[in-house]
Design an enzyme around this catalytic site. Structure first.
Site, PDB file in Angstrom:
ATOM      1  N   GLU A 236       5.490   0.237 -47.422  1.00 14.13           N
ATOM      2  CA  GLU A 236       4.119   0.144 -46.922  1.00 14.13           C
ATOM      3  C   GLU A 236       3.169   0.878 -47.856  1.00 14.13           C
ATOM      4  OE1 GLU A 236       3.259   0.743 -42.823  1.00 14.13           O
ATOM      5  OE2 GLU A 236       5.332   0.448 -42.160  1.00 14.13           O
TER       6      GLU A 236
ATOM      7  N   ASP B  97       0.161   2.650 -37.358  1.00 14.40           N
ATOM      8  CA  ASP B  97       0.846   1.728 -38.264  1.00 14.40           C
ATOM      9  C   ASP B  97       0.547   0.292 -37.854  1.00 14.40           C
ATOM     10  OD1 ASP B  97       2.419   1.015 -40.403  1.00 14.40           O
ATOM     11  OD2 ASP B  97       4.284   1.103 -39.274  1.00 14.40           O
TER      12      ASP B  97
ATOM     13  N   GLU C 296      10.827   1.051 -44.904  1.00 11.58           N
ATOM     14  CA  GLU C 296       9.788   0.022 -44.812  1.00 11.58           C
ATOM     15  C   GLU C 296       8.776   0.277 -45.917  1.00 11.58           C
ATOM     16  OE1 GLU C 296       9.541  -1.814 -40.331  1.00 11.58           O
ATOM     17  OE2 GLU C 296       8.169  -0.186 -40.799  1.00 11.58           O
TER      18      GLU C 296
ATOM     19  N   GLN D 195      15.384   0.860 -32.548  1.00 11.20           N
ATOM     20  CA  GLN D 195      14.159   0.077 -32.354  1.00 11.20           C
ATOM     21  C   GLN D 195      14.404  -1.173 -31.494  1.00 11.20           C
ATOM     22  OE1 GLN D 195      12.505  -1.328 -36.065  1.00 11.20           O
ATOM     23  NE2 GLN D 195      10.840  -2.431 -35.084  1.00 11.20           N
TER      24      GLN D 195
ATOM     25  N   THR E 250       4.752  -3.144 -42.982  1.00 12.84           N
ATOM     26  CA  THR E 250       5.683  -3.515 -44.045  1.00 12.84           C
ATOM     27  C   THR E 250       5.112  -4.657 -44.879  1.00 12.84           C
ATOM     28  OG1 THR E 250       7.419  -2.918 -42.522  1.00 12.84           O
ATOM     29  CG2 THR E 250       8.074  -4.153 -44.480  1.00 12.84           C
TER      30      THR E 250
ATOM     31  N   ARG F  48      16.869   0.573 -37.030  1.00 12.35           N
ATOM     32  CA  ARG F  48      16.756  -0.760 -36.420  1.00 12.35           C
ATOM     33  C   ARG F  48      17.550  -0.904 -35.135  1.00 12.35           C
ATOM     34  NH1 ARG F  48      12.153  -2.091 -38.663  1.00 12.35           N
ATOM     35  NH2 ARG F  48      12.269  -2.340 -40.917  1.00 12.35           N
TER      36      ARG F  48
ATOM     37  N   ASP G  15       7.900   3.965 -43.940  1.00 15.76           N
ATOM     38  CA  ASP G  15       8.060   4.139 -42.495  1.00 15.76           C
ATOM     39  C   ASP G  15       9.552   3.956 -42.189  1.00 15.76           C
ATOM     40  OD1 ASP G  15       7.910   4.159 -39.745  1.00 15.76           O
ATOM     41  OD2 ASP G  15       7.001   2.167 -39.583  1.00 15.76           O
TER      42      ASP G  15
ATOM     43  N   LYS H 221      11.183   5.002 -34.971  1.00 21.30           N
ATOM     44  CA  LYS H 221      10.238   5.143 -36.088  1.00 21.30           C
ATOM     45  C   LYS H 221       9.751   6.578 -36.261  1.00 21.30           C
ATOM     46  CE  LYS H 221       9.235   0.613 -36.775  1.00 21.30           C
ATOM     47  NZ  LYS H 221       9.248  -0.059 -38.070  1.00 21.30           N
TER      48      LYS H 221
ATOM     49  N   PHE I  32       0.661  -4.054 -38.704  1.00 22.26           N
ATOM     50  CA  PHE I  32       1.734  -5.059 -38.754  1.00 22.26           C
ATOM     51  C   PHE I  32       1.107  -6.293 -39.413  1.00 22.26           C
ATOM     52  CE2 PHE I  32       4.585  -7.654 -35.579  1.00 22.26           C
ATOM     53  CZ  PHE I  32       5.725  -7.514 -36.363  1.00 22.26           C
TER      54      PHE I  32
ATOM     55  N   HIS J  87       6.563 -10.572 -42.969  1.00 22.84           N
ATOM     56  CA  HIS J  87       7.342  -9.559 -42.247  1.00 22.84           C
ATOM     57  C   HIS J  87       7.334  -9.860 -40.746  1.00 22.84           C
ATOM     58  CE1 HIS J  87       8.992  -5.667 -41.116  1.00 22.84           C
ATOM     59  NE2 HIS J  87       7.942  -5.412 -40.372  1.00 22.84           N
TER      60      HIS J  87
ATOM     61  N   THR K 249       8.240   9.731 -41.657  1.00 27.20           N
ATOM     62  CA  THR K 249       7.432   8.794 -42.439  1.00 27.20           C
ATOM     63  C   THR K 249       7.056   9.533 -43.711  1.00 27.20           C
ATOM     64  OG1 THR K 249       6.555   7.875 -40.390  1.00 27.20           O
ATOM     65  CG2 THR K 249       5.346   7.364 -42.402  1.00 27.20           C
TER      66      THR K 249
ATOM     67  N   GLU L 181      15.087  -7.330 -43.277  1.00 27.73           N
ATOM     68  CA  GLU L 181      14.805  -8.688 -43.753  1.00 27.73           C
ATOM     69  C   GLU L 181      15.682  -9.054 -44.951  1.00 27.73           C
ATOM     70  OE1 GLU L 181      10.316  -9.523 -43.934  1.00 27.73           O
ATOM     71  OE2 GLU L 181      10.461  -7.357 -43.765  1.00 27.73           O
TER      72      GLU L 181
ATOM     73  N   ARG M 195      13.678 -11.665 -31.869  1.00 22.47           N
ATOM     74  CA  ARG M 195      13.377 -12.474 -30.675  1.00 22.47           C
ATOM     75  C   ARG M 195      13.785 -13.937 -30.791  1.00 22.47           C
ATOM     76  NH1 ARG M 195       9.670  -8.517 -31.312  1.00 22.47           N
ATOM     77  NH2 ARG M 195       8.556  -9.616 -32.946  1.00 22.47           N
TER      78      ARG M 195
ATOM     79  N   TYR N 197      12.128  -1.009 -27.831  1.00 23.80           N
ATOM     80  CA  TYR N 197      10.718  -1.368 -28.078  1.00 23.80           C
ATOM     81  C   TYR N 197      10.071  -2.230 -26.992  1.00 23.80           C
ATOM     82  CZ  TYR N 197      11.443  -6.262 -29.530  1.00 23.80           C
ATOM     83  OH  TYR N 197      11.725  -7.602 -29.559  1.00 23.80           O
TER      84      TYR N 197
END
Ligand SMILES: O=C(O)/C=C/C(=O)CC(=O)CC(=O)O
Ligand SMILES: [Ca+2]
Ligand SMILES: [Mg+2]
Length: 461
Positions: free
Chosen positions: A205, A130, A203, A244, A354, A241, A237, A257, A132, A137, A261, A368, A146, A248
């Protein structure tokens, strides 16, 4: 002029003669899995067409690629075989070709109404990666996970960032998904939460199905990477959250994740999508030579996600995005994947990541759209942060353009009016399981906040 088939195809159909996407199905009346092509509300059984000797071009004449329970063999044969098959099928289904049109017994055997078949995963997926690749996103997730300082890390503009996904839990649209349990991000000084995910998300995708692979140790040139892409489908996906956000660091997504899927059943080929190719975004800084392609292409595919809560008759559109928003192209993703000599194999799955657009209405996931639950969406009047029991999540993709009046029109290419939709995917329904028992070791404060229920997620077709 649109191509005309003898099969009755509604003008609104997802599957006109210009599309001809490939899938694998089992007839409801029994029989083995076999490849098929969608045409209007029908599936053309390619095993019957092959057995009748109608693939009579030089590459496919004696091939058993359509007598297989998956498309791996066919997709591995490469573009000349794909082009030959498309030409043969388009001709066989056209209104002025008598071979199938006037053969009632073959028509009966080979053209099955879609509601009389069960769709299966189109390929055996050896590996799933997958990416990014939406800058929007990436920026939004970076800010949420972060903080707002440098939300996009410096490597992102130099290479298509990705993680290795889990192939075993990739399922076809309509398959039940169980809400995962796991450790959630602690709040303040409290210990980590353990229990059913409280921040279950979709997600939006798309994904590449790899055609011919590459030998271990030999990379694919970015300018030849398109010949390794059979086609695209829609992909959800599913992401937890809370799991995750805690797990992660520093190795990336894992259990948040890997629980599921979902793929749409029909692979739309790059040949069918070619009329909808568009320019890819300008890349700054200029990519390194191995990612610098002569023609840098995206595809203009409108995407939409709807959620239908339990007990509600109508679904609500929660986002509208477009594949054209991805920064790194499909061919750059594939070339980058192989640059270290890693071998891809026919049928492998490469998610785009995503697909968020620039506007808040075009963000590709609830993380989001609700800004991590801080700004709930309204679903027909009721506030919504993340997926709940009974929710049904519906993805659709369609090639079309917006007119200046805002009305959706079909794209006009070479005087042809046609629309290619990608079919629905990722219909998910969340239901409360009967038990109502609190899993042991559930962190009390979080649990009370959300009520002592045990949750599960199911997909419905
Ligand atoms: O910003 C992060 O730490 C991770 C974001 C993701 O959810 C990873 C992912 O699945 C990639 C994507 O869908 O774009
Ligand atoms: Ca993803
Ligand atoms: Mg997932």
């Amino acid at each position: 002029m649109a191509l005309k088939s003898f099969v009755d195809i509604h003008s609104d159909s997802h599957f006109p003669l210009e599309n001809l996407p490939y899938g694998v199905f089992k007839p409801n009346h029994g029989g083995e899995a076999r490849p098929g092509v969608a045409i209007g509300n029908y599936v053309l059984d390619l095993s019957e067409i092959a057995s009748a000797g109608l693939f009579n071009g030089p590459i496919l004449m004696n091939s058993d690629c359509f007598l297989q329970p998956s498309l791996n063999k066919f997709v591995g044969m490469g573009r000349p075989a794909w082009k030959e098959a498309r030409k043969t099928i388009q001709k066989l289904l056209s209104s002025d070709e008598p071979t199938l049109r006037d053969n009632a017994s073959l028509r009966e055997k080979s053209l099955l109404p879609m509601d009389k078949v069960q769709m299966l995963l189109p390929t055996v997926i050896g590996d799933y990666t997958d990416f990014f690749t939406s800058m929007h996103h990436t920026k939004n997730c970076g800010t949420i996970f972060r903080g707002p300082v440098n939300p996009i890390l410096p490597n992102w503009f130099h290479l298509p960032v990705a993680y290795h996904g889990r192939a075993s839990s990739v399922v076809i649209s309509g398959t039940d998904i169980i809400r995962p349990r796991g450790q959630g991000h602690p709040i303040g000084d409290s210990p980590p939460y353990f229990g059913p995910s409280l921040k279950l998300d979709f997600e939006l995708e798309m994904a590449t199905i790899v055609g011919p692979g590459n030998e271990l140790g030999k990379s694919v040139d970015v300018n030849e990477a398109a010949d390794h892409i059979f086609g695209l489908l829609l992909m959800n996906d599913w992401s937890a959250r809370d799991i995750q956000a805690w797990e992660y660091v520093p190795l990336g997504p894992f259990l948040g994740k890997s629980f599921g899927t979902t793929l749409s059943p029909w692979i739309v080929t790059l040949d069918a999508l070619e009329p909808f190719a568009c320019e890819a975004p300008k890349q700054d800084p200029h990519p390194l030579p191995y990612l610098d392609e002569k023609i840098s292409k995206n595809y203009d595919i409108s995407l939409e996600v709807r959620i239908k809560p339990a007990g509600q008759e109508n679904s609500t559109v929660v986002t509208r995005s477009n594949l054209k928003h991805i920064y790194w192209t499909l061919t750059q993703q594939l070339a980058h994947h192989t640059i270290n000599g890693c071998n891809l194999r026919p049928g492998d799955l490469l998610g785009t990541g995503t697909i968020s657009g620039p506007d808040p209405e075009s963000f590709g996931c609830l993380l989001e759209l609700t800004w991590n639950g801080q700004k709930p969406l309204s679903l027909n009047g009721s506030p919504r942060k993340f997926l709940e029991d009974g929710d049904e999540v519906i993805f659709t993709g369609c090639c079309k353009v917006s007119s200046p009046t805002g009305k959706l029109e079909m794209l006009k290419i070479d005087g042809t009016n046609h629309v290619i939709r990608l079919g629905c995917s990722a219909l998910g329904m969340v239901t409360t399981s009967g038990s109502g028992h609190a899993p042991e070791r559930l962190s009390q404060h979080r649990f009370e906040e959300h009520g002592a229920i045990s949750l599960s997620l199911q997909l419905l077709s």
